[in-house]
Enzyme design. Structure first.
Site, PDB file in Angstrom:
ATOM      1  N   TRP A  10       0.998  -1.260   0.099  1.00 35.57           N
ATOM      2  CA  TRP A  10      -0.180   0.082   0.122  1.00 35.57           C
ATOM      3  C   TRP A  10       0.732   1.489   0.017  1.00 35.57           C
ATOM      4  O   TRP A  10       1.878   1.524   0.854  1.00 35.57           O
ATOM      5  CB  TRP A  10      -0.952  -0.004   1.308  1.00 35.57           C
ATOM      6  CG  TRP A  10      -1.856   1.393   1.152  1.00 35.57           C
ATOM      7  CD1 TRP A  10      -2.890   1.298   0.696  1.00 35.57           C
ATOM      8  CD2 TRP A  10      -1.525   2.513   1.717  1.00 35.57           C
ATOM      9  NE1 TRP A  10      -3.726   2.718   0.536  1.00 35.57           N
ATOM     10  CE2 TRP A  10      -2.842   3.099   1.485  1.00 35.57           C
ATOM     11  CE3 TRP A  10      -0.671   3.042   2.612  1.00 35.57           C
ATOM     12  CZ2 TRP A  10      -2.909   4.557   1.887  1.00 35.57           C
ATOM     13  CZ3 TRP A  10      -0.785   4.363   3.048  1.00 35.57           C
ATOM     14  CH2 TRP A  10      -2.035   5.056   2.594  1.00 35.57           C
ATOM     15  N   SER A  71       3.066  -7.428   1.945  1.00 35.54           N
ATOM     16  CA  SER A  71       1.967  -6.352   2.563  1.00 35.54           C
ATOM     17  C   SER A  71       0.540  -6.544   1.946  1.00 35.54           C
ATOM     18  O   SER A  71       0.229  -7.744   1.289  1.00 35.54           O
ATOM     19  CB  SER A  71       2.363  -5.207   2.819  1.00 35.54           C
ATOM     20  OG  SER A  71       1.745  -4.588   3.779  1.00 35.54           O
ATOM     21  N   GLN A 132       5.197   1.921   9.448  1.00 34.22           N
ATOM     22  CA  GLN A 132       5.703   0.683   9.074  1.00 34.22           C
ATOM     23  C   GLN A 132       7.016   0.303   9.520  1.00 34.22           C
ATOM     24  O   GLN A 132       7.652  -1.004   9.348  1.00 34.22           O
ATOM     25  CB  GLN A 132       5.313   0.315   7.359  1.00 34.22           C
ATOM     26  CG  GLN A 132       6.143   1.199   6.589  1.00 34.22           C
ATOM     27  CD  GLN A 132       5.831   0.849   5.368  1.00 34.22           C
ATOM     28  OE1 GLN A 132       4.960  -0.031   4.974  1.00 34.22           O
ATOM     29  NE2 GLN A 132       6.418   1.616   4.521  1.00 34.22           N
ATOM     30  N   ASP A 192       8.067  -7.271  13.055  1.00 33.96           N
ATOM     31  CA  ASP A 192       7.071  -6.618  12.106  1.00 33.96           C
ATOM     32  C   ASP A 192       5.930  -6.130  13.166  1.00 33.96           C
ATOM     33  O   ASP A 192       5.164  -7.065  13.644  1.00 33.96           O
ATOM     34  CB  ASP A 192       6.568  -7.467  11.039  1.00 33.96           C
ATOM     35  CG  ASP A 192       5.806  -6.883  10.159  1.00 33.96           C
ATOM     36  OD1 ASP A 192       5.226  -5.929  10.265  1.00 33.96           O
ATOM     37  OD2 ASP A 192       5.852  -7.536   9.034  1.00 33.96           O
ATOM     38  N   HIS A 212       8.923  -4.758   9.032  1.00 28.16           N
ATOM     39  CA  HIS A 212       7.956  -4.822   7.963  1.00 28.16           C
ATOM     40  C   HIS A 212       8.544  -4.503   6.776  1.00 28.16           C
ATOM     41  O   HIS A 212       8.182  -4.927   5.498  1.00 28.16           O
ATOM     42  CB  HIS A 212       6.743  -4.063   8.089  1.00 28.16           C
ATOM     43  CG  HIS A 212       5.628  -4.209   7.098  1.00 28.16           C
ATOM     44  ND1 HIS A 212       4.929  -5.499   7.363  1.00 28.16           N
ATOM     45  CD2 HIS A 212       5.020  -3.516   6.192  1.00 28.16           C
ATOM     46  CE1 HIS A 212       3.923  -5.344   6.396  1.00 28.16           C
ATOM     47  NE2 HIS A 212       4.147  -4.389   5.431  1.00 28.16           N
TER      48      HIS A 212
END
Length: 244
Positions: A10, A71, A132, A192, A212
């Site tokens: 994203w 992701s 993130q 993460d 992440h």
């Protein structure tokens, strides 16, 4: 020759994979296509349904390749298993059965994030980039590297980003991964913050001291772990030997 397709998540286009380029051994053909609405395809309208997305990505996601989805890219790749010929294998990086979980990012947290995005999309996108990166060994350095790759503004439009948030809230791979049409492997950073402990326990491989976004902080380790998973699902030629 083993074909590898890397799919971004994203708010981030395919440039995020550039740090891995020096670490691929001979015998691997790597492609990093953009999703419609991102990067080189920013001028395209992002498809709003999975069948439309499958049609738009058909030539980018061949069946003789191994798909690697990171992701949201992993959620979309998993969902497309029902709409495209199955790949040789699917490797999920930082992707569980769904984005939200009670021991990871909760539905309430995502709802709060979506309300913030409605008020100020650009500021919320920048907040997400920092969010993130929390589990990385050097979040500030990782953020500088990410901004050097992407610039200070997303390549996707606000409408495309809003659609991606809808997908994060709605996509659930329980059915697709319950009886997958191809081998599926999972790779997570052990720190993460977007993945709950329950999902991390199902990992085939864990990246030590990473969160992440290992492609920004340990691209060498990420490439090596991906190669080890490839050996399991799509054997490489002898000259592809990599030692972790």
């Amino acid at each position: 020759m083993t074909k590898l397709v890397l799919l971004s998540g994203w708010g981030i286009d395919a440039r995020v994979w550039q740090p891995l380029a020096p670490y691929w051994p001979p015998g691997i053909e790597v492609n990093t296509p953009d999703w419609p609405g991102y990067g080189n395809r920013a001028g395209e309208a992002a498809p709003t349904t999975l069948p439309e997305l499958a049609s738009a990505m058909r030539h980018e996601l061949p069946s003789d390749a191994v798909w690697v989805g990171w992701s949201l890219g992993g959620l979309l790749a998993g969902a497309l298993l029902e709409h495209l010929p199955a790949p040789r294998a699917l490797i999920l990086v930082g992707t569980g059965y769904r984005f939200c979980s009670e021991d990871g990012v909760t539905p309430a947290e995502l709802a709060t994030f979506r309300r913030a995005f409605e008020r100020d999309p650009q500021a919320t996108w920048r907040h997400f980039l920092r969010w993130q990166l929390q589990g990385e060994p050097s979040p500030r350095l990782a953020l500088r590297r990410l901004l050097d790759l992407l610039g200070r503004h997303p390549s996707a439009s606000n409408d495309t980003l809003a659609l991606g948030l809808d997908q994060l809230a709605q996509l659930d791979l329980s059915r697709q991964l319950g009886a997958p049409p191809c081998p599926v492997r999972r790779l997570f950073g052990e720190r993460d913050r977007l993945i709950g402990k329950t999902a991390r326990r199902e990992a085939d491989r864990l990246l030590a001291d990473n969160g992440h976004c290992p492609m920004l902080t340990r691209p060498d380790a990420l490439a090596s772990h991906l190669i080890m998973l490839l050996r399991d699902v799509a054997p490489l030629p002898d000259d592809g030997e990599v030692v972790i």
